[in-house]
Design an enzyme around this catalytic site. Sequence first.
Site: not given
Length: 411
Positions: A154, A300, A354
Amino acid sequence: MQESSTTQSRVFTSVERRAVPRTSPVKAYNIADLRLAARRALPRGLFEFVDRGTENEYALRSMRAAIERVGFRPRVLVDVSARTQKTSLFGIPADMPLAVAPTGAAGLLWFDGEIEIARAAARANIPFTLSTASIVSLERVADEAGGRLWFQLYMFPDRQLSYELVDRVRSAGYEALIVTVDTPVTPNREYNRHNGFTLPMRINRSNALDVACHPRWLFNVFARYMLHSGIPTLENYPESMKRRLDQAPSPLKNDSVSWDDLKELRKRWNGPLIVKGILRADDAQRARECGADALIVSNHGGRNLDASVPPFAVLPEIVDKVGTSMDVMIDGGLQRGSDIVKALAIGAKCAFVGRAPLWGVAVDGEAGAFLALDILRTEIDRVLAFTGSPSLQAVDRSLLHLDDTNFPAPQ
Ligand SMILES: Cc1cc2nc3c(=O)[nH]c(=O)nc-3n(C[C@H](O)[C@H](O)[C@H](O)COP(=O)(O)O)c2cc1C
């Protein structure tokens, strides 16, 4: 890619691994079973931080719906007795067309959770991606986990601090850099506020009872961190930012990141550069022009913009636009081997998961995370057999059926 990844990265061999891997005794036959076991093991605030989406959770539902709209038209009477799902990512062999997605604060689910998941990925011979927002530092993961390590970045508002982080990532021997571009501001996750869940995680009036009802987690995870190093925090952040983590405006988010930042990162990172969070063909093309080697079609995991389109729905147009010049990868809502094979059939090079390894690590550390990956491996293998696919080369769009029409052919 500007330079071969193998020149700068460190790919560990199994001999360098520490302990003999353990098989998990957890009775889970699929990822949904692991999720239920994780729900029992974790305080509710932490479970929901992982499990849920944002706002009305439309993105979560539509992500699944887009996958379920697609079915297989199997080829029959194909000898699949020697089938394989092996592939190669950036020229390095991988045993499955899968990688572990970056998940911030994974270390809250199990003590040193990021190391445990990375070890599981190494055992499965697939890449593990460490989030900028990990609980365990990137150096410790590199020193203690082994395997193929990718790092997710990020961009901090202070660019210089991000460049210093990239230098640390390079020195620690990470192979690839994944730049996440879909999080300019803090997502609206209202359930975290209801649950009193914050990062760093603190025990407060809203969650004390919830935490007390999960003593195994309290003693094996939280208390162990407190004894070792204090409140678990985001270890990769520079000290100046760690002190401000739970203050507004969040120092984690940067709403001025632009294509120029991507070009600058390309200059600073010689290994594979992957852009995560693309949902449009024109952005995919632009990422390619800025020098990215691969991209991840992703919303995401349904955790950011709730009204975003499902990655699966836009995968075909993105593959058609840039699929011959760069690797197109995908994540979001992939819970079965069949979901992954469908994505590959559309043209994805590999998929990321994830939550699946997070559920595994929450119930049984490395062995649980490996169980999650192994469940997916077994499911992919079964789908390859059922669809008459001896290898991933045979997996193409002709296998797919979209609702009651044939899947659109490549353009
Ligand atoms: C708990 C959690 C934390 C996450 N943290 C990050 C992160 O730090 N950086 C990032 O790029 N993506 C992050 N993601 C998104 C994942 O990388 C990935 O896009 C998503 O989980 C894929 O969907 P799946 O969980 O359904 O497989 C996170 C996801 C979860 C569930």
